[in-house]
Design a protein around this motif. Structure first.
Motif, PDB file in Angstrom:
ATOM      1  N   GLY A   8       0.807  -1.209   0.000  1.00 22.95           N
ATOM      2  CA  GLY A   8       0.000   0.000   0.000  1.00 22.95           C
ATOM      3  C   GLY A   8       0.845   1.266   0.000  1.00 22.95           C
ATOM      4  O   GLY A   8       1.950   1.278  -0.528  1.00 22.95           O
ATOM      5  N   LEU A   9       0.317   2.290   0.615  1.00 17.41           N
ATOM      6  CA  LEU A   9       1.040   3.565   0.651  1.00 17.41           C
ATOM      7  C   LEU A   9       2.089   3.530   1.751  1.00 17.41           C
ATOM      8  O   LEU A   9       1.812   3.093   2.868  1.00 17.41           O
ATOM      9  N   VAL A  10       3.265   3.992   1.430  1.00 14.69           N
ATOM     10  CA  VAL A  10       4.350   4.011   2.421  1.00 14.69           C
ATOM     11  C   VAL A  10       4.955   5.411   2.464  1.00 14.69           C
ATOM     12  O   VAL A  10       4.879   6.164   1.497  1.00 14.69           O
ATOM     13  N   ASP A  71      -1.327   7.815  -7.051  1.00 15.60           N
ATOM     14  CA  ASP A  71      -1.237   7.877  -8.507  1.00 15.60           C
ATOM     15  C   ASP A  71       0.178   7.645  -9.034  1.00 15.60           C
ATOM     16  O   ASP A  71       0.484   7.951 -10.183  1.00 15.60           O
ATOM     17  N   ASP A  72       1.083   7.071  -8.181  1.00 11.85           N
ATOM     18  CA  ASP A  72       2.430   6.706  -8.663  1.00 11.85           C
ATOM     19  C   ASP A  72       2.303   5.712  -9.810  1.00 11.85           C
ATOM     20  O   ASP A  72       1.505   4.778  -9.738  1.00 11.85           O
ATOM     21  N   ARG A  73       3.105   5.907 -10.852  1.00  8.18           N
ATOM     22  CA  ARG A  73       3.059   4.977 -11.975  1.00  8.18           C
ATOM     23  C   ARG A  73       3.703   3.633 -11.614  1.00  8.18           C
ATOM     24  O   ARG A  73       3.263   2.585 -12.057  1.00  8.18           O
ATOM     25  N   LEU A 402      -1.358   2.091   7.430  1.00  7.58           N
ATOM     26  CA  LEU A 402      -1.175   1.514   6.095  1.00  7.58           C
ATOM     27  C   LEU A 402      -2.409   0.826   5.559  1.00  7.58           C
ATOM     28  O   LEU A 402      -2.848   1.095   4.451  1.00  7.58           O
ATOM     29  N   ALA A 403      -2.943  -0.075   6.365  1.00  5.45           N
ATOM     30  CA  ALA A 403      -4.066  -0.873   5.881  1.00  5.45           C
ATOM     31  C   ALA A 403      -5.202   0.046   5.475  1.00  5.45           C
ATOM     32  O   ALA A 403      -5.773  -0.081   4.403  1.00  5.45           O
ATOM     33  N   ALA A 404      -5.462   1.018   6.349  1.00  6.18           N
ATOM     34  CA  ALA A 404      -6.546   1.954   6.075  1.00  6.18           C
ATOM     35  C   ALA A 404      -6.273   2.731   4.792  1.00  6.18           C
ATOM     36  O   ALA A 404      -7.128   2.865   3.931  1.00  6.18           O
ATOM     37  N   GLN A 405      -5.015   3.206   4.666  1.00  7.06           N
ATOM     38  CA  GLN A 405      -4.672   3.991   3.489  1.00  7.06           C
ATOM     39  C   GLN A 405      -4.773   3.150   2.226  1.00  7.06           C
ATOM     40  O   GLN A 405      -5.306   3.593   1.221  1.00  7.06           O
ATOM     41  N   ALA A 406      -4.266   1.927   2.317  1.00 13.44           N
ATOM     42  CA  ALA A 406      -4.304   1.064   1.142  1.00 13.44           C
ATOM     43  C   ALA A 406      -5.755   0.815   0.749  1.00 13.44           C
ATOM     44  O   ALA A 406      -6.110   0.835  -0.419  1.00 13.44           O
ATOM     45  N   GLY A 407      -6.587   0.603   1.783  1.00  9.39           N
ATOM     46  CA  GLY A 407      -7.992   0.358   1.515  1.00  9.39           C
ATOM     47  C   GLY A 407      -8.632   1.550   0.806  1.00  9.39           C
ATOM     48  O   GLY A 407      -9.328   1.394  -0.176  1.00  9.39           O
ATOM     49  N   ALA A 408      -8.281   2.730   1.300  1.00 10.32           N
ATOM     50  CA  ALA A 408      -8.853   3.943   0.724  1.00 10.32           C
ATOM     51  C   ALA A 408      -8.401   4.137  -0.722  1.00 10.32           C
ATOM     52  O   ALA A 408      -9.124   4.686  -1.537  1.00 10.32           O
ATOM     53  N   ALA A 409      -7.196   3.659  -1.001  1.00 10.69           N
ATOM     54  CA  ALA A 409      -6.643   3.886  -2.338  1.00 10.69           C
ATOM     55  C   ALA A 409      -7.240   2.958  -3.381  1.00 10.69           C
ATOM     56  O   ALA A 409      -7.137   3.208  -4.570  1.00 10.69           O
TER      57      ALA A 409
END
Lengths: 410, 211
Positions: A8-10, A71-73, A402-409
């Protein structure tokens, strides 16, 4: 873009040390303060025994897995192997990756500000070694409160750091995974390093390393250095497969000095894009560090280098078409470790990808690494981290959401 | 972390190839063993799990090494033809070579190397002295296939046909002493000693350096 097998997002994190007392370098010079950029994925268990350090190659960074922005490629450089259910399973292990000392991705290097002059170090930056890079990593591990790493893994220059840990800090690590690497940089490797450096020196914009803040950088030199590098990371077979003699947007030869062949276009593209992400001086310093790497010193014997490392378990992997770090470098290492009595697993993976194979042979690598780590976890009684998402310590602050952010993404 | 419970020892034993079963019986509990040409790691896994053996393996094929690593074994890829030079003298108790000797160019070298690195060696080999092999050669005029080895002379890798009598003579010649022997006929143990060369399809020998 971010799937469920991603970490996810780091967020990049930073550790600064050697503020009062400078860091002693192998050359005899000192450096301070030193900042190390790092990222972590997964969670530490209660015993702090499930930590794995990933070490990167020449042009790598601390961003090994996940995404910085939704939105990282591209994800981190080893994302295919780091994440839930992947080779380095972040459901089971706490994975750390840091940028090397001398690098240009957040760790202190020649592009950092020299506190005594208030200007970037440039060539005023002391020459660092693989040993110095590892000393900085030890500071990070100490800071994270980890006495002993479960494993250290990396390929190419990363493999050199892995071997440095195993030979000189065996009490700090249970197992190591050196991939497509060598215990001693060969004259051919030094030669390729030097061609890359000469290309940079020859660029007038390099200006003896003093180009920060200028309108022009030694891009042409750095691009040539990178092109040479790219050739050495491929194999004749993979180049044949990838490009053949195909022409780029042309029906027939133009009989002129333009980019005509696919392979030329590839090199040009990669050379140029490298200049947008890498610092020429860092390239000089890091290649120099690789050239100095020779574990047989001071005794001349590789087995002697590992005399105190017999408790460390090794998974050594080479690739049949890697002519930059040919299999016999790894076999020499396997021989020395076997003679020393270490527990060594070794495989020369059949691959046509050349040196790049260590990043590309994902299926075979995943099987090997996953099984090796599972065996380690079993033999060393390594507990899984707690299932619920909770901060283990302050340094993991970035981990918690992380988990929350990844979920949101998603 | 959760793992499959290990199968019961007798069930695991029954699942082994018959010659590996005989070898597993010969290896004492808790010793250090090196399995040469360990294949998919079937024997090493049994020895590690059920006999607490500290096992290592050498295997030539990528598939074999991968299968072994999947089983959680410590195995290195290597070619036995190159010898065991990296291994210090007496560094293990038992060195094992199962159904591989007929494929090696220099059997004397490998047996000496096994007994340099280990204090004992265990070798299993297919027997071309088996009566059906003899009959096949006599009646069809073709080089027979060993009962327990599914290879014809033209199959790669090449093999050298030999009989248990050949092997016993050979050991004598090169200063190797046989201390134990087990004979299998189509997977079943046979106790008849006199016509073993005629009846055995595979033989398993425990070897030490001759006095």
């Amino acid at each position: 873009m971010i799937d469920e097998r991603s970490v996810g997002l780091v967020k990049p994190q930073f550790l600064t040390f050697a503020e009062d007392e400078p860091m002693q370098l192998e050359s005899g010079a000192t450096l301070g303060p030193v900042t190390i950029a790092y990222e972590t994925y997964g969670r530490l268990n209660a015993e702090r025994s499930n930590a794995i350090l990933i070490v990167h190659a020449l042009s790598g960074s601390a961003h090994a897995g996940g995404y910085h922005n939704p939105d990282d490629r591209k994800p981190g450089w080893w994302d295919e192997c780091i994440g839930p259910g992947k080779a380095f399973d972040t459901d089971r292990y706490f994975v750390i990756c840091s940028n090397v000392l001398g690098g240009c991705y957040g760790s202190t290097g020649p592009s950092s500000i020299n506190p005594t002059t208030g200007k970037p170090y440039g060539l005023g930056f002391p020459v660092v070694t693989i040993g110095d890079m590892v000393h900085a990593q030890i500071k990070l591990i100490d800071h994270l409160g980890i006495d002993q790493l479960l494993c250290i893994a990396g390929g190419s220059m990363g493999g050199m750091q892995v071997l440095e840990w195993a030979a000189h800090h065996p009490q700090r690590v249970k197992a190591t995974i050196p991939l497509a690497t060598t215990a001693q940089h060969s004259p051919m490797l030094i030669a390729f390093s030097e061609v890359g450096r000469q290309a940079i020196y020859a660029d007038p914009n390099w200006n003896n390393g003093d180009y920060y803040g200028q309108s022009v950088k030694p891009d042409a030199g750095l691009a040539v250095a990178r092109m040479v590098g790219h050739i050495t990371y491929l194999s004749e077979e993979s180049m044949q497969q990838k490009f053949g003699r195909k022409l780029r947007n042309l029906e027939r030869y133009g009989y002129e000095f333009e980019t005509e062949f696919e392979v030329e276009s590839y090199l040009k593209y990669n050379g140029n894009s490298f200049t947008r992400r890498f610092d020429a001086n860092s390239y000089l310093y890091i290649t120099k560090a690789m050239d100095y790497f020779d574990l047989t010193q001071p005794t001349g014997s590789l087995a002697a280098a590992f005399a105190n490392s017999t408790a460390v378990k090794f998974l050594i992997v080479s690739f049949t078409s890697d002519w930059l770090y040919p299999s016999y470098h790894s076999k020499r290492l396997v021989s020395a470790l076997t003679a020393a009595g270490a527990d060594v697993t070794y495989l020369d993976i059949k691959s046509s990808w050349g040196h790049d194979a260590f990043l590309l042979e994902v299926d075979t690598m995943t099987k090997l690494i996953d099984s090796f780590l599972s065996r380690l976890a079993r033999e060393e009684n390594i507990a899984a981290p707690p299932v619920e998402t909770s901060a283990v310590n302050d340094d993991d602050a970035a981990e918690t959401p992380l988990a929350a952010q990844a979920g949101a993404a998603m | 972390m959760s793992y499959e419970p290990a199968p019961r020892s007798d069930e695991a034993m029954a699942a082994l190839r018959p010659d590996l079963r005989a070898i597993a019986e010969m290896v004492p509990v808790g010793v250090r063993a090196l399995d040469l040409g360990c294949g998919n790691g079937e024997l090493l896994e049994y020895l590690t799990v059920h006999k607490q053996v500290k096992g290592r393996g050498i295997e030539l094929s990528e598939e074999g090494v991968l299968a072994c690593v999947r089983r959680g074994l410590s195995v290195r890829q290597g070619n036995l033809q190159e010898g065991l030079a990296d291994y210090p003298d007496g560094s293990v108790d038992y060195v094992i070579l199962s159904q591989t000797l007929p494929f090696l160019d220099d059997p004397a070298m490998i047996l000496h190397e096994m007994l340099r690195v280990g204090s004992s060696a265990i070798v299993s080999l297919p027997n071309w002295g088996y009566w059906r092999c003899r009959l096949e050669l006599l009646l069809t005029g073709r080089i027979p296939k060993a009962y327990d080895l599914d290879q014809r002379w033209h199959d790669s890798p090449r093999w050298q046909a030999l009989t248990v009598t050949d092997f016993a003579r050979f050991c004598e010649q090169i200063g190797v002493q046989i201390t134990q022997q087990t004979y299998l006929s189509r997977g079943r143990r046979i106790h008849v000693r006199k016509i073993k060369n005629l009846r055995a399809t595979t033989a398993i020998f425990m070897l030490i350096k001759a006095e």
